[in-house]
Design a protein around this motif. Structure first.
Motif, PDB file in Angstrom:
ATOM      1  N   GLN A  80      90.490  61.583  32.722  1.00 28.00           N
ATOM      2  CA  GLN A  80      90.309  61.413  34.158  1.00 28.00           C
ATOM      3  C   GLN A  80      89.159  60.449  34.432  1.00 28.00           C
ATOM      4  O   GLN A  80      88.528  59.937  33.518  1.00 28.00           O
ATOM      5  CB  GLN A  80      90.024  62.761  34.829  1.00 28.00           C
ATOM      6  CG  GLN A  80      91.282  63.525  35.190  1.00 28.00           C
ATOM      7  CD  GLN A  80      92.041  62.907  36.357  1.00 28.00           C
ATOM      8  OE1 GLN A  80      91.607  61.903  36.926  1.00 28.00           O
ATOM      9  NE2 GLN A  80      93.193  63.453  36.685  1.00 28.00           N
ATOM     10  N   GLY A 126      82.809  59.627  44.765  1.00 33.48           N
ATOM     11  CA  GLY A 126      81.716  60.320  44.130  1.00 33.48           C
ATOM     12  C   GLY A 126      81.375  61.587  44.892  1.00 33.48           C
ATOM     13  O   GLY A 126      81.957  61.871  45.945  1.00 33.48           O
ATOM     14  N   GLN A 127      80.410  62.331  44.366  1.00 29.52           N
ATOM     15  CA  GLN A 127      80.053  63.609  44.970  1.00 29.52           C
ATOM     16  C   GLN A 127      79.137  63.451  46.183  1.00 29.52           C
ATOM     17  O   GLN A 127      78.963  64.399  46.950  1.00 29.52           O
ATOM     18  CB  GLN A 127      79.379  64.508  43.922  1.00 29.52           C
ATOM     19  CG  GLN A 127      77.918  64.195  43.633  1.00 29.52           C
ATOM     20  CD  GLN A 127      77.715  62.966  42.761  1.00 29.52           C
ATOM     21  OE1 GLN A 127      78.664  62.325  42.318  1.00 29.52           O
ATOM     22  NE2 GLN A 127      76.447  62.653  42.490  1.00 29.52           N
ATOM     23  N   GLY A 155      85.634  56.807  32.484  1.00 28.90           N
ATOM     24  CA  GLY A 155      86.936  57.399  32.209  1.00 28.90           C
ATOM     25  C   GLY A 155      87.855  56.360  31.616  1.00 28.90           C
ATOM     26  O   GLY A 155      87.435  55.273  31.223  1.00 28.90           O
ATOM     27  N   PHE A 209      89.126  57.009  44.156  1.00 32.76           N
ATOM     28  CA  PHE A 209      88.228  58.073  43.741  1.00 32.76           C
ATOM     29  C   PHE A 209      86.955  58.035  44.578  1.00 32.76           C
ATOM     30  O   PHE A 209      86.531  56.964  45.053  1.00 32.76           O
ATOM     31  CB  PHE A 209      87.862  57.930  42.261  1.00 32.76           C
ATOM     32  CG  PHE A 209      88.956  58.342  41.324  1.00 32.76           C
ATOM     33  CD1 PHE A 209      89.941  57.442  40.952  1.00 32.76           C
ATOM     34  CD2 PHE A 209      89.006  59.624  40.809  1.00 32.76           C
ATOM     35  CE1 PHE A 209      90.958  57.807  40.095  1.00 32.76           C
ATOM     36  CE2 PHE A 209      90.016  59.998  39.946  1.00 32.76           C
ATOM     37  CZ  PHE A 209      90.992  59.086  39.596  1.00 32.76           C
ATOM     38  N   VAL A 255      79.768  58.673  39.431  1.00 33.27           N
ATOM     39  CA  VAL A 255      78.496  59.386  39.467  1.00 33.27           C
ATOM     40  C   VAL A 255      77.470  58.525  40.186  1.00 33.27           C
ATOM     41  O   VAL A 255      77.203  57.380  39.782  1.00 33.27           O
ATOM     42  CB  VAL A 255      78.000  59.716  38.047  1.00 33.27           C
ATOM     43  CG1 VAL A 255      76.648  60.413  38.113  1.00 33.27           C
ATOM     44  CG2 VAL A 255      79.026  60.596  37.331  1.00 33.27           C
ATOM     45  N   GLN A 276      85.579  59.582  36.701  1.00 33.65           N
ATOM     46  CA  GLN A 276      84.453  60.137  37.447  1.00 33.65           C
ATOM     47  C   GLN A 276      83.625  59.012  38.038  1.00 33.65           C
ATOM     48  O   GLN A 276      83.443  57.966  37.407  1.00 33.65           O
ATOM     49  CB  GLN A 276      83.553  60.969  36.534  1.00 33.65           C
ATOM     50  CG  GLN A 276      84.000  62.394  36.325  1.00 33.65           C
ATOM     51  CD  GLN A 276      82.924  63.221  35.650  1.00 33.65           C
ATOM     52  OE1 GLN A 276      82.277  62.750  34.723  1.00 33.65           O
ATOM     53  NE2 GLN A 276      82.741  64.439  36.083  1.00 33.65           N
ATOM     54  N   CYS A 321      76.064  53.607  41.398  1.00 36.13           N
ATOM     55  CA  CYS A 321      77.261  54.398  41.118  1.00 36.13           C
ATOM     56  C   CYS A 321      77.912  53.842  39.863  1.00 36.13           C
ATOM     57  O   CYS A 321      78.115  52.632  39.748  1.00 36.13           O
ATOM     58  CB  CYS A 321      78.221  54.330  42.293  1.00 36.13           C
ATOM     59  SG  CYS A 321      79.829  55.103  41.994  1.00 36.13           S
TER      60      CYS A 321
END
Length: 125
Positions: free
Chosen positions: A1, A116-117, A26, A114, A5, A3, A22
């Motif tokens: 997958q 990020g958090q 993956g 996608f 970050v 990610q 960032c």
């Protein structure tokens, strides 16, 4: 997958600077656009700045001349240099990437967006 970050958020005084970073990791095949969005309390998420793989950038009018987006296509990273920060820049900042990645078995490539958090940026005296 895949990610994304983020790092670099924090508390800064008005007029100060911060740099957000960032990193995408993956089984990535290619990344078309990377960018930053933000969401302040009680508001919708909004675009801050994006950059294509060819280096074409797009910035919100509210940050033009103050924020600079940059990207490293080898490292799959995108940075946002923020200067002359204002209290209204306070928000959670999210990294975004529109990319193609390979499935776990390596047989299929998938195009997807996608996020990020999120990292908090607070501009306050």
């Amino acid at each position: 997958q895949v990610q994304l970050v983020e790092s670099g958020g924090g508390l800064v005084q008005p007029g100060g600077s911060l740099r957000l970073s960032c990193a995408a990791s993956g089984n990535i095949v290619s990344i078309r656009t990377m960018g930053w969005y933000r969401q302040a309390p009680g508001k919708q998420r909004e675009l801050v700045a994006t950059v294509t793989s060819g280096g074409i950038t797009n910035c919100a009018d509210s940050v033009k001349g103050r924020f600079t987006i940059s990207r490293d296509n080898v490292k799959n990273t995108v940075d946002l240099q923020m200067s002359s920060l204002k209290p209204e820049d306070t928000a959670v900042y999210y990294c975004n990437a529109d990319l193609t990645y390979r499935s776990r078995n390596g047989r299929v490539t998938i195009m997807r967006e996608f996020w990020g958090q999120g990292t908090q940026v607070t501009v306050s005296s």
